[in-house]
Design an enzyme around this catalytic site. Structure first.
Site, PDB file in Angstrom:
ATOM      1  N   GLU A 119     -17.711 -26.345  19.269  1.00 33.57           N
ATOM      2  CA  GLU A 119     -19.005 -26.936  18.877  1.00 33.57           C
ATOM      3  C   GLU A 119     -20.099 -25.880  19.025  1.00 33.57           C
ATOM      4  O   GLU A 119     -20.042 -25.041  19.904  1.00 33.57           O
ATOM      5  CB  GLU A 119     -19.324 -28.147  19.756  1.00 33.57           C
ATOM      6  CG  GLU A 119     -19.220 -27.907  21.250  1.00 33.57           C
ATOM      7  CD  GLU A 119     -20.531 -27.516  21.916  1.00 33.57           C
ATOM      8  OE1 GLU A 119     -20.493 -27.206  23.101  1.00 33.57           O
ATOM      9  OE2 GLU A 119     -21.584 -27.510  21.240  1.00 33.57           O
ATOM     10  N   ARG A 166     -29.068 -30.172  33.594  1.00 32.84           N
ATOM     11  CA  ARG A 166     -27.973 -29.339  34.149  1.00 32.84           C
ATOM     12  C   ARG A 166     -28.400 -27.873  34.121  1.00 32.84           C
ATOM     13  O   ARG A 166     -28.829 -27.365  33.084  1.00 32.84           O
ATOM     14  CB  ARG A 166     -26.689 -29.564  33.350  1.00 32.84           C
ATOM     15  CG  ARG A 166     -26.077 -30.944  33.583  1.00 32.84           C
ATOM     16  CD  ARG A 166     -24.825 -31.168  32.750  1.00 32.84           C
ATOM     17  NE  ARG A 166     -25.150 -31.438  31.350  1.00 32.84           N
ATOM     18  CZ  ARG A 166     -24.232 -31.843  30.464  1.00 32.84           C
ATOM     19  NH1 ARG A 166     -22.974 -31.993  30.826  1.00 32.84           N
ATOM     20  NH2 ARG A 166     -24.575 -32.076  29.212  1.00 32.84           N
ATOM     21  N   CYS A 188     -24.282 -25.193  28.960  1.00 30.64           N
ATOM     22  CA  CYS A 188     -23.406 -24.274  28.221  1.00 30.64           C
ATOM     23  C   CYS A 188     -23.556 -22.819  28.612  1.00 30.64           C
ATOM     24  O   CYS A 188     -22.630 -22.223  29.157  1.00 30.64           O
ATOM     25  CB  CYS A 188     -23.653 -24.472  26.724  1.00 30.64           C
ATOM     26  SG  CYS A 188     -23.074 -26.081  26.182  1.00 30.64           S
ATOM     27  N   LYS A 234     -20.678 -46.213  30.894  1.00 28.97           N
ATOM     28  CA  LYS A 234     -21.203 -45.526  29.703  1.00 28.97           C
ATOM     29  C   LYS A 234     -20.756 -46.272  28.443  1.00 28.97           C
ATOM     30  O   LYS A 234     -21.544 -46.516  27.526  1.00 28.97           O
ATOM     31  CB  LYS A 234     -20.689 -44.081  29.709  1.00 28.97           C
ATOM     32  CG  LYS A 234     -21.355 -43.157  28.716  1.00 28.97           C
ATOM     33  CD  LYS A 234     -20.894 -41.710  28.872  1.00 28.97           C
ATOM     34  CE  LYS A 234     -21.664 -40.961  29.938  1.00 28.97           C
ATOM     35  NZ  LYS A 234     -21.431 -39.481  29.887  1.00 28.97           N
ATOM     36  N   LYS A 273     -22.471 -21.733  32.232  1.00 35.63           N
ATOM     37  CA  LYS A 273     -21.036 -21.865  32.529  1.00 35.63           C
ATOM     38  C   LYS A 273     -20.199 -21.005  31.590  1.00 35.63           C
ATOM     39  O   LYS A 273     -19.183 -20.447  31.982  1.00 35.63           O
ATOM     40  CB  LYS A 273     -20.599 -23.324  32.487  1.00 35.63           C
ATOM     41  CG  LYS A 273     -20.342 -23.898  31.122  1.00 35.63           C
ATOM     42  CD  LYS A 273     -19.770 -25.287  31.223  1.00 35.63           C
ATOM     43  CE  LYS A 273     -19.748 -25.920  29.844  1.00 35.63           C
ATOM     44  NZ  LYS A 273     -18.992 -25.187  28.827  1.00 35.63           N
ATOM     45  N   GLY A 328     -39.063 -15.948  29.247  1.00 32.56           N
ATOM     46  CA  GLY A 328     -39.488 -17.113  30.033  1.00 32.56           C
ATOM     47  C   GLY A 328     -38.730 -17.172  31.339  1.00 32.56           C
ATOM     48  O   GLY A 328     -38.406 -16.132  31.922  1.00 32.56           O
TER      49      GLY A 328
END
Ligand code: UDX
Ligand code: UDX
Length: 438
Positions: free
Chosen positions: A152, A329, A261, A36, A264, A254
């Site tokens: 965040e 994810r 996020c 990365k 979890k 939906g």
């Protein structure tokens, strides 16, 4: 010029580091994933995030942003160290802090001058105290430091915009001076800066995400009732949204929430409650409703295909967990594909951006070139992600390419009456028109 090291070059860390560089700080982004970092050093961007590539390039060129795998290099000049490593779910839903632990120990072993350590990752209440203990225990000799929680609130697909225009900055610490210095870093954002204690700041993050997830499961529950009673959930949400106490955002029914996020964080908060003797039944219901949204769409698809999915060709329109990201994810597409295949369907998929991720996460999924290739020979299409490009498809052409004109609109992208007039067998989420004979 402030000097910052950000640990973790993921969605959160890379955006955080790049934006602080854009605000004028000198930033080193550190990650243990050598591939990365090598990609970033070569000018590549490992994730899809609108605006990120250009902002990274500009700040690297200005000498404000660099990348490393080395802690000595990353911490050498640093005054602030942001921990933005992953905090995935553990086996029974608790947040797995092994990466935070690794980062804290590496900081402790390397630091040779006072540091302000800022927890950016979403971490269970009490983690700030724990990080301080880890560092105190691991330091070869005592070096002063302070821990500040700075959760965040970035949405993927709009992360840079959310960082640079936050509704609020939340800071928590027992060290007022350190917290004041982190507040200074955020002054250029001209947003409300709330300062509190560590545990309260950590809880604000979880409570905010859990509330947003609750809104989504709430509107999905209402949509399921609308489906039976013939009301239109989109109009219901619009009508509710005029009430300033409710607001229109986050009321889109939906296939439910996904991503790295909400799933979890709701699970982690429920786990925190349970191990401390609480009974978080609302959070459990939020998760159950979310899971059932995926199952409901399988039931509807089966019903529209004469009661059996065996050997039917089903195309998934959209694979990312939401538009404007390549992140899959906990994406609804993953569970929908598994459930369809479990009943013998042949599943194909298309996504404007996430195809390279889908190839890894869903190796059995047959990938289509574009929506029209996806429609060719399909017995049904399911809208899984509401990408803008799906809103302007040539639907007559789509219909002509399909074996059966069955469209299940998992994100209520289309107008039911219009599609039915075109000859589609259309099913949305809570659109209820059928009952009105629309
Ligand atoms: C993660 C969590 O998902 C989120 O809840 C939290 O708020 C912030 O961290 P994200 O950026 O999406 O968000 O994580 P991810 O994309 O997995 O990136 C984490 C990075 O940390 C990875 O690149 C990983 O290689 C790196 N990492 C992990 C380290 O640099 N050091 C470690 O010790 C462990
Ligand atoms: C979320 C929070 O918004 C952000 O503040 C936090 O820091 C991280 O988690 P993110 O998961 O990136 O951000 O995306 P978001 O736009 O919040 O959507 C989350 C999920 O909810 C997506 O799967 C989306 O499809 C779904 N969603 C969102 C709905 O199903 N209905 C809605 O009305 C809104």
């Amino acid at each position: 010029m402030k000097n910052i090291c950000v640990i973790g070059a993921g969605y959160v860390g890379l955006v955080t580091g790049t934006c602080f560089a854009d605000l004028g700080s000198r930033v080193t982004v550190l990650d243990i994933d050598e591939a990365k970092i090598a990609k970033l050093q070569a000018g590549g961007i490992p994730i899809y995030e609108p605006g990120l590539e250009e902002t990274v390039r500009r700040n690297v060129a200005a000498g404000r942003l660099s990348f490393t795998t080395s802690y000595p290099e990353g911490l050498k000049e640093a005054e602030f160290v942001f921990i933005a490593v992953g905090t995935p779910s553990g086996v029974d839903g608790e947040a797995d802090l092994k990466y935070v632990h690794m980062a804290a120990e590496s900081i402790a072993e390397t630091m040779d001058h006072p540091l302000i350590i800022v927890n950016k990752s979403t971490v269970p209440v009490g983690t700030g105290d724990w990080v301080a203990d880890v560092i105190r225990r691991k330091q070869p000799r005592p070096v002063p430091f302070a821990v500040v929680s700075n959760p965040e609130f970035l949405r993927e697909g709009s992360a840079l915009q959310d960082f640079l225009n936050p509704d609020r900055v939340v800071l928590g610490s027992l060290d007022q001076e350190a917290m004041e210095k982190v507040a200074q870093l955020h002054l250029p954002l001209r947003a409300p800066i709330m300062t509190t204690d560590l545990r309260t700041a950590e809880m604000i993050k979880y409570a905010s995400n859990a509330f947003l997830a609750t809104r989504i499961s709430f509107i999905n529950e209402i949509a399921n009732i609308c489906e039976q009673l013939g009301a239109d959930i989109k109009e219901v949400a619009a009508g509710m949204g005029y009430d300033k106490r409710i607001g229109r955002a986050f009321l889109d029914a939906g296939l439910g929430y996904g991503g790295s996020c909400f799933p979890k964080d709701v699970k982690a908060l429920e786990h925190m409650g349970v191990i401390h003797g609480c009974h978080p039944q609302l959070l459990r219901a939020v998760m159950e409703i979310n899971r059932d949204q995926r199952r409901n769409v399988i039931r509807v698809t089966r019903e529209l295909l004469d009661g059996s999915l065996r050997d039917k060709v089903v195309g998934l329109l959209g694979l990312a967990f939401k538009p404007n990201t390549d992140d899959m994810r906990e994406a609804p597409s993953v569970e929908v594909a598994h459930l369809l295949r479990h009943e013998g369907a042949l599943v194909r998929g298309y996504d404007p951006v996430a195809m390279h991720v889908a190839a890894k996460m869903l190796p059995d999924l047959i990938l289509a070139e574009d929506p029209y290739d996806l429609a060719t020979g399909a017995d049904a299409l399911i809208v899984v992600t509401e990408w803008n490009e799906f809103k302007h498809l040539a639907l007559e052409r789509i219909k002509g390419l399909m074996r059966r004109p069955v469209l299940i609109d998992g994100r209520n992208v289309y107008d039911p009456a219009r599609l039915r007039r075109m000859g589609f067998t259309y099913s949305g989420i809570g659109r209820g028109y059928e009952k009105n004979g629309g």
